[in-house]
Motif scaffolding. Structure first.
Motif, PDB file in Angstrom:
ATOM      1  N   MET A 329      -0.743 -26.368  23.522  1.00  0.00           N
ATOM      2  CA  MET A 329      -1.263 -27.473  22.923  1.00  0.00           C
ATOM      3  C   MET A 329      -0.506 -28.889  23.577  1.00  0.00           C
ATOM      4  SD  MET A 329      -3.036 -28.421  19.394  1.00  0.00           S
ATOM      5  CE  MET A 329      -1.293 -27.992  18.412  1.00  0.00           C
ATOM      6  N   ALA A 330       0.784 -28.536  23.423  1.00  0.00           N
ATOM      7  CA  ALA A 330       1.943 -29.603  23.422  1.00  0.00           C
ATOM      8  C   ALA A 330       1.695 -29.792  25.178  1.00  0.00           C
ATOM      9  CB  ALA A 330       3.095 -29.178  23.252  1.00  0.00           C
ATOM     10  N   LEU A 331       1.678 -28.742  26.021  1.00  0.00           N
ATOM     11  CA  LEU A 331       1.735 -28.602  27.352  1.00  0.00           C
ATOM     12  C   LEU A 331       0.366 -29.819  27.956  1.00  0.00           C
ATOM     13  CD1 LEU A 331       3.096 -25.382  28.937  1.00  0.00           C
ATOM     14  CD2 LEU A 331       4.089 -27.846  29.079  1.00  0.00           C
ATOM     15  N   GLY A 332      -0.666 -29.165  27.325  1.00  0.00           N
ATOM     16  CA  GLY A 332      -2.097 -29.986  27.597  1.00  0.00           C
ATOM     17  C   GLY A 332      -1.982 -31.166  27.230  1.00  0.00           C
ATOM     18  N   SER A 333      -1.690 -31.603  25.988  1.00  0.00           N
ATOM     19  CA  SER A 333      -1.544 -32.813  25.520  1.00  0.00           C
ATOM     20  C   SER A 333      -0.703 -33.648  26.449  1.00  0.00           C
ATOM     21  CB  SER A 333      -0.937 -32.875  24.237  1.00  0.00           C
ATOM     22  OG  SER A 333      -1.871 -32.090  23.263  1.00  0.00           O
TER      23      SER A 333
END
Length: 638
Positions: A329-333
């Motif tokens: 989620m952090a990388l995609g965000s």
């Protein structure tokens, strides 16, 4: 009678001279005032005086005429007229503190210092700008939410009010705050206060859901997670409509601070609740410069994971799934929010922070070593893939991509450390270094950092090879077992290929190629010696003959490599010849040093004889070859 001795003429001439002196003094005074003005000195300006009443004009007096010729033939002297000699003296200009002549710098008189304002005046100005209101609203949000926590948690512990009253009262209170805030926020001038009301209501509703689930157990866990995500999305939808990042921060920061208290501790429900909240608010940040909100939400989802992993009995599968979801989620965000953010590097650092819980999984007792290594390897692949996939996105900075690539390399090393034993670690690092160095040629703009990472892996792998027993095997007979000797054998082979590859890659761009190849050649000589001794020990079962034979083979290889380099240098020219010649001479020097400093004492019998005879023959052959070359070159030089 001579006109020159006439008293009237003398008096007229004296009057002309006095008028001339007065005109020059007036001009000097005017120039001095102008200079003072240009130097920044204040000039006193007198107020204009009223014009006097017109006076009757006197009758013009006849001017005295001088002789039209002089005894020496000079032109006649004309009478002095101040209007023609010094025209500025006829109507002197008044200077008002700055120069009047064209081309001069304009003088700005110094402004008097502003009077110091009192503390009450500064407070009044801050209130006019709305600063006092925002501070009071932020403090009010914190104090109100503390009251909500006291109502939901401490009142339950003290037995105050019924549980239904506490939970229902918290829900009604939250709904009332949100409704009032939305109504007040219709007017732009009152929106700062409305933001605080809506943020307090949304955070109170989230705390109420947590308490109803973890303390009173009235809501199923899945329902609580879904409801919390819906409340967070609805509350921050108001922030999106009002374009107020402050509203989101006023929800996320109290949630990060007080959520463990409202949930009665950190457990699976709280971790899932925070992850769902962070995911539900992501879409609201797209297209906005809301970097601070992303950082706070990522930290709010990651810190409970740290606490959960450090708890007494964490569920292994849940911890692994939650940590990987948080990282993804952090990388995609970051990739979604980078186009609208001017601080993509900060987003990348936050994503790396979100991956730290994954690194802790390898140390959990409830997770097997190989499972933990596989999870950490997945995180490494995710970071490396993010760095490569974002290659075409100009909004993601180069520093952010290099940071992700470095994080992937670090996670890869951690995965190998978790999966491999200490004796196998050198092999894993050297193999990884070879793969990274080969991949550097297809890394485009990341070629330099990829090559640096590969070189670091090579260095650590060689140090690990020494730690496994690389020194003891060369100096002490029978100090290693068969498994360690096999590890050194394979490590020496892989190390030779990797060091040669790294030396060639860096030699293509380095300015000091000779020094680089010298260092690489010496490292290769050490690896060749490890290889020869390992083969001798493994073939003979670790006997004395195998140890001495291995060192003899290494010495012969050293002299043979030096001879090959020196003979090859004869066919080259220019810098290539200098480089090859210097490398060969360095190897010859090292081989002779090994022959006298080690082989003379360590070898015995036939091994010592063979080593010295072969070394001597090689040196004689090289001497003859190079002497012949010099002799053949001599006639050409004449």
């Amino acid at each position: 009678m001579n006109n020159n001795s006439d008293p009237a003429v003398a008096a007229a001439r004296l009057g002309d001279e006095l008028s001339s002196i007065a005109g020059r003094m007036s001009a000097l005074s005017s120039d001095f005032a102008e200079l003072s003005a240009s130097l920044g000195k204040p000039v006193t300006v007198t107020a204009p005086t009223p014009e006097p009443a017109p006076q009757p004009q006197p009758q013009p007096q006849p001017q005295l005429q001088y002789a039209t010729a002089t005894p020496f033939g000079r032109p006649p002297v004309q009478p002095y007229n101040p209007q023609t000699v010094y025209p500025q003296t006829a109507a002197p200009q008044q200077h008002v503190g700055y120069p009047q002549h064209p081309g001069a710098r304009q003088f700005v008189p110094p402004q008097p210092p502003a009077p110091k304002r009192s503390f009450s005046e500064r407070i009044s100005d801050a209130a006019e700008r709305g600063l006092v209101g925002r501070i009071l609203a932020a403090v009010g949000v914190g104090i109100t939410l503390i009251g909500v926590i006291l109502l939901l948690v401490l009142a339950a512990q003290a037995g105050l009010l019924r549980p239904e009253v506490r939970v229902a009262g918290g829900a009604l209170f939250a709904a009332a705050l949100v409704g009032i805030g939305v109504r007040i926020g219709r007017r732009e001038e009152k929106r700062s206060g409305a933001v605080a009301l809506v943020a307090t209501g949304v955070a109170a509703a989230l705390f109420d859901v947590l308490a109803a689930t973890t303390i009173y157990h009235w809501l199923p866990e899945i329902a609580a997670i879904v409801l919390g995500a819906a409340i967070g999305a609805a509350g921050l939808a108001v922030a999106h409509r009002w374009n107020s990042q402050t509203l989101g921060l006023m929800v996320s920061i109290p949630l990060l601070t007080f959520a463990p208290v409202a949930a009665g501790g950190v457990d699976e429900v709280l971790v899932s609740f925070m992850l769902a909240y962070a995911a539900s608010t992501l879409w609201l940040q797209m297209g906005r410069e809301w970097t601070a909100l992303f950082v706070v939400n990522t930290v709010a989802a990651t810190l409970p994971l740290f606490a959960y992993l450090n708890s007494s009995e964490p569920l292994a599968w849940f911890a692994a799934v939650a940590a990987l979801i948080n990282l993804a989620m952090a990388l995609g965000s970051t990739m979604l929010l980078a186009p609208s953010s001017s601080r993509s590097t900060l987003l990348g650092v936050t994503a790396v922070f979100a991956g730290l819980p994954v690194a802790m999984l390898g140390s959990l007792d409830s997770i097997s070593r190989h499972t933990g290594a596989a999870i950490v390897a997945i995180a490494a692949v995710a970071f490396i893939a993010a760095a490569l996939i974002s290659r075409g996105q100009t909004k993601i900075s180069y520093g952010c991509r290099v940071l992700w690539l470095s994080a992937g390399a670090l996670f890869l090393a951690l995965a190998m450390g978790a999966a491999l034993d200490a004796s196998m670690m050198p092999l894993g690092l050297l193999v990884a270094a070879m793969v990274v160095l080969i991949a550097a040629r297809w890394s485009d703009d990341l070629e330099l950092p990829v090559r640096i990472i590969g070189t670091v892996f090579v260095s650590i792998g060689l140090l690990a090879l020494l730690a496994v027993g690389g020194v003891n095997q060369l100096l002490i007979l029978g100090s290693l077992n068969t498994s360690q000797q096999a590890t050194l054998l394979i490590g020496a082979l892989v190390g030779l290929a990797t060091v040669t590859l790294a030396t060639r890659d860096w030699g293509e761009t380095a300015s000091s190629k000779q020094q680089l190849w010298l260092v690489g050649g010496l490292i290769d000589l050490w690896l060749i010696t490890e290889l020869c001794v390992s083969v001798g020990n493994l073939v003979t079962g670790g006997s004395d003959g195998g140890f001495r034979g291995g060192h003899l083979a290494a010495t012969l290889v050293w002299f043979g490599s030096a001879a090959a380099a020196l003979l090859w240098a004869r066919t080259l020219a220019g810098s290539a010849r200098s480089l090859t010649l210097a490398t060969g001479l360095a190897i010859i020097t090292a081989a002779v040093a090994k022959l006298f400093l080690f082989d003379l004492a360590a070898l015995s019998g036939i091994y010592r004889v063979i080593a010295f005879i072969v070394a001597g023959l090689v040196l004689l052959s090289l001497g003859v070859a190079y002497a012949q070359r010099l002799t053949s070159d001599e006639p050409a030089a004449q």
